[in-house]
Write a protein that holds these residues in place. Structure first.
Motif, PDB file in Angstrom:
ATOM      1  N   ASN A  59     -27.672  55.112  73.154  1.00 17.54           N
ATOM      2  CA  ASN A  59     -28.943  54.616  72.377  1.00 17.54           C
ATOM      3  C   ASN A  59     -30.318  54.779  73.050  1.00 17.54           C
ATOM      4  O   ASN A  59     -31.323  54.286  72.472  1.00 17.54           O
ATOM      5  CB  ASN A  59     -28.813  53.205  72.025  1.00 17.54           C
ATOM      6  CG  ASN A  59     -27.827  52.876  71.100  1.00 17.54           C
ATOM      7  OD1 ASN A  59     -27.361  53.634  70.320  1.00 17.54           O
ATOM      8  ND2 ASN A  59     -27.714  51.637  70.745  1.00 17.54           N
ATOM      9  N   GLU A  61     -30.987  58.085  73.953  1.00 13.08           N
ATOM     10  CA  GLU A  61     -31.131  59.646  73.997  1.00 13.08           C
ATOM     11  C   GLU A  61     -32.233  60.173  73.198  1.00 13.08           C
ATOM     12  O   GLU A  61     -31.813  61.380  72.592  1.00 13.08           O
ATOM     13  CB  GLU A  61     -29.670  60.232  73.351  1.00 13.08           C
ATOM     14  CG  GLU A  61     -28.299  59.500  73.895  1.00 13.08           C
ATOM     15  CD  GLU A  61     -27.880  58.517  73.178  1.00 13.08           C
ATOM     16  OE1 GLU A  61     -28.587  57.829  72.535  1.00 13.08           O
ATOM     17  OE2 GLU A  61     -26.732  57.945  73.134  1.00 13.08           O
ATOM     18  N   VAL A  62     -33.292  59.923  73.572  1.00 15.49           N
ATOM     19  CA  VAL A  62     -34.578  60.191  72.955  1.00 15.49           C
ATOM     20  C   VAL A  62     -34.803  61.799  73.119  1.00 15.49           C
ATOM     21  O   VAL A  62     -35.100  62.760  72.125  1.00 15.49           O
ATOM     22  CB  VAL A  62     -35.689  59.354  73.384  1.00 15.49           C
ATOM     23  CG1 VAL A  62     -37.199  59.900  72.737  1.00 15.49           C
ATOM     24  CG2 VAL A  62     -35.297  57.996  72.868  1.00 15.49           C
ATOM     25  N   ALA A  65     -32.076  64.107  71.673  1.00 13.65           N
ATOM     26  CA  ALA A  65     -32.240  64.014  70.252  1.00 13.65           C
ATOM     27  C   ALA A  65     -33.325  65.113  69.798  1.00 13.65           C
ATOM     28  O   ALA A  65     -33.164  65.659  68.876  1.00 13.65           O
ATOM     29  CB  ALA A  65     -32.347  62.839  69.604  1.00 13.65           C
ATOM     30  N   THR A  81     -33.471  62.554  61.645  1.00 10.42           N
ATOM     31  CA  THR A  81     -33.472  62.008  62.886  1.00 10.42           C
ATOM     32  C   THR A  81     -33.408  60.425  62.849  1.00 10.42           C
ATOM     33  O   THR A  81     -33.555  59.930  61.773  1.00 10.42           O
ATOM     34  CB  THR A  81     -34.725  62.282  63.778  1.00 10.42           C
ATOM     35  OG1 THR A  81     -35.607  62.109  63.045  1.00 10.42           O
ATOM     36  CG2 THR A  81     -34.453  63.771  63.801  1.00 10.42           C
ATOM     37  N   GLY A  82     -33.262  59.757  64.209  1.00 13.40           N
ATOM     38  CA  GLY A  82     -33.253  58.357  64.258  1.00 13.40           C
ATOM     39  C   GLY A  82     -32.218  57.597  63.445  1.00 13.40           C
ATOM     40  O   GLY A  82     -32.280  56.466  63.052  1.00 13.40           O
ATOM     41  N   LYS A  85     -30.391  54.720  65.533  1.00  7.26           N
ATOM     42  CA  LYS A  85     -31.360  54.692  66.818  1.00  7.26           C
ATOM     43  C   LYS A  85     -31.789  56.106  66.920  1.00  7.26           C
ATOM     44  O   LYS A  85     -32.765  56.677  66.766  1.00  7.26           O
ATOM     45  CB  LYS A  85     -30.820  54.104  67.872  1.00  7.26           C
ATOM     46  CG  LYS A  85     -30.829  52.455  67.881  1.00  7.26           C
ATOM     47  CD  LYS A  85     -30.957  51.841  69.119  1.00  7.26           C
ATOM     48  CE  LYS A  85     -31.065  50.333  68.570  1.00  7.26           C
ATOM     49  NZ  LYS A  85     -30.785  49.259  69.630  1.00  7.26           N
ATOM     50  N   THR A  86     -30.731  56.986  67.688  1.00  8.87           N
ATOM     51  CA  THR A  86     -31.125  58.289  68.075  1.00  8.87           C
ATOM     52  C   THR A  86     -30.486  59.574  67.697  1.00  8.87           C
ATOM     53  O   THR A  86     -30.569  60.488  68.105  1.00  8.87           O
ATOM     54  CB  THR A  86     -31.330  58.348  69.730  1.00  8.87           C
ATOM     55  OG1 THR A  86     -29.682  57.956  70.151  1.00  8.87           O
ATOM     56  CG2 THR A  86     -31.992  57.275  70.395  1.00  8.87           C
ATOM     57  N   PRO A 172     -25.024  59.051  69.155  1.00 12.56           N
ATOM     58  CA  PRO A 172     -25.499  58.393  70.204  1.00 12.56           C
ATOM     59  C   PRO A 172     -24.215  57.338  70.807  1.00 12.56           C
ATOM     60  O   PRO A 172     -23.328  57.296  69.972  1.00 12.56           O
ATOM     61  CB  PRO A 172     -26.701  57.271  69.898  1.00 12.56           C
ATOM     62  CG  PRO A 172     -26.644  57.053  68.428  1.00 12.56           C
ATOM     63  CD  PRO A 172     -25.683  58.478  68.083  1.00 12.56           C
TER      64      PRO A 172
END
Ligand SMILES: [Zn+2]
Ligand SMILES: [Zn+2]
Length: 447
Positions: A59, A61-62, A65, A81-82, A85-86, A172
């Motif tokens: 969660n 993994e910005v 991603a 995306t998102g 969460k990621t 994620p």
């Protein structure tokens, strides 16, 4: 012939007619896929090393991603995306109509301190349930991301001739959310992605995924029809007695002795109560907490453990038996036992029809490398199982241990977990060929 059989006969006739109506994958297409896989190998390894050096917990993994989303956009895909969460979802629309295939990679790393001395070693830290911890791609999800990015680039290159759509799912928190809060209903990554519609439009007709495993020779492809990886659930038992002096046990109710009896009793669930000739199962206790001082019998003992099964019916049965065994044994001494079971991963099971259909493809991809269609089941668990609820699915193991090192290689999740990168191209070839052959509707051509 009874009615049931007559219906089955008609059904298989319909399938046969449907299959002959479609054209086979042209041999030139599979050859082009292999040429493209070779051409992209070096770039894929650069991606993998970069991910390895910059691992991120579930969660969080910005960075990973963003790299993935930019790549998919550059390939001309519609990208969301998102998600959960990621998570990242890319859709590739082929130039011709046809079915939809989904391919999945997980993105998260683990709270493990790397100890390999690689030039691209991770020095990263992250926050795991409120604590700062070292982070490492100790389960190889860095390779899964790189393999799927390479697969996406190859399939995007043949977009014009693809009969159907391909959904690329980068999820994620396969290992669980690093920001997990009990009681909030927070789920692991795959389930959250499905709940947020990652596979709703287009809905896939088949889903493929893979996992690198140490202990298998580099490049090995291994799979089996039916149950492949266990369900994994956690449980906790709270045994309540009545506090007293350690010298006067008859003045209270001892939850320590009751817990000892319960823990022994739980072992009879697998050894005496479940039909283990059907599937194996495991009941383990991982922690026991109770008491503060050597001569005080405490009020309460809490112990927790994990339950593994390969059959959903046996899994449910095991849950009931853990609660019943605990309660009944506690009752014998006047104590009380309350059991809570938390379901985490379902059984990861390969759809038998899909597995049989794709077998010739996998055998062809394996070529001279080792392969097996009857790999031993793993008591480990995977949240890929959540995706199997959406469509028939097939999950593969990919070997990444150098020949001769299979027996001594450190396991996934170890600080010494090592990936022989020479195996990764087999992963790209497997996912690419599975997709192309599935979209073309029939078995792959002979090489
Ligand atoms: Zn893992
Ligand atoms: Zn993993």
């Amino acid at each position: 012939m009874n009615i049931k059989l007559a219906r089955a006969g008609l059904f298989s006739l319909a399938i046969a007619l449907g299959a002959t109506a479609q054209a086979a994958t042209p041999a030139a297409t599979t050859a082009a896929a292999d040429t493209a896989a070779q051409a992209i190998e070096a770039k894929m390894l650069t991606w993998r090393r970069d991910f390895h050096q910059h691992p991120e917990l579930g969660n969080a993994e910005v960075r990973s991603a963003k790299i993935i989303a930019d790549h998919l956009k550059k390939l001309g895909m519609k990208v969301r995306t998102g998600v959960a969460k990621t998570g990242v979802v890319g859709v590739l629309e082929g130039g011709r109509p046809g079915p939809t295939v989904a391919l999945r990679a997980d993105m998260d790393a683990l709270p493990v301190k790397e100890n390999l001395g690689l030039p691209f070693e991770s020095k990263a830290t992250g926050t795991y349930r409120g604590q700062t911890v070292p982070v490492m791609h100790a389960c190889g999800h860095d390779t899964h991301m790189a393999i799927l990015m390479a697969t996406a680039e190859i399939l995007a290159g043949m977009k014009k001739d693809l009969p159907g759509k391909v959904v690329f799912l980068f999820q994620p928190a396969e290992e669980g959310p690093s920001d997990f809060e009990a009681g909030t209903g927070q789920t692991w990554g795959a389930k959250a992605m499905v709940e947020q519609g990652a596979l709703a439009d287009p809905k896939p007709d088949a889903i493929f995924g893979l996992h690198v495993f140490s202990g298998m020779e580099t490049g090995t492809l291994a799979w089996r029809a039916g149950p492949l990886m266990a369900s994994a659930d956690s449980y906790s038992v709270t045994v309540t007695g009545r506090q007293t002096h350690g010298a006067l046990p008859w003045r209270g109710v001892d939850p320590v002795v009751a817990s000892a009896q319960i823990i022994n009793g739980l072992q009879t669930i697998v050894s005496r109560q479940l039909d283990i000739s059907k599937e194996p199962a495991i009941v383990s206790v991982g922690q026991i907490h109770g008491g503060v001082r050597y001569n005080i019998i405490p009020d309460e003992v809490v112990f927790e453990g994990t339950l593994r099964a390969f059959d959903e019916g046996m899994r449910e049965d095991m849950h009931k038996r853990v609660a019943q065994t605990s309660a009944s044994i506690a009752e014998a001494s006047g104590a009380k036992a309350e059991t809570k079971v938390t379901k985490i991963y379902d059984v990861t099971s390969n759809d038998p029809a899909l597995t049989a259909k794709m077998r010739p493809t996998l055998v062809r991809v394996a070529g001279a490398k080792p392969w097996t269609d009857n790999v031993q089941k793993s008591t480990g668990a995977e949240d890929f199982s959540e995706l199997s609820r959406v469509a028939p699915s097939l999950f593969l193991f990919l070997g990444i241990s150098k020949p001769g090192e299979e027996k001594t290689a450190a396991a996934n999740h170890s600080p010494f977990f090592y990936v022989d990168e020479a195996g990764l191209i087999q992963g790209v070839r497997a996912l690419t060929h599975l997709t192309v052959d599935y979209l073309h509707g029939v078995d792959a051509p002979k090489p």
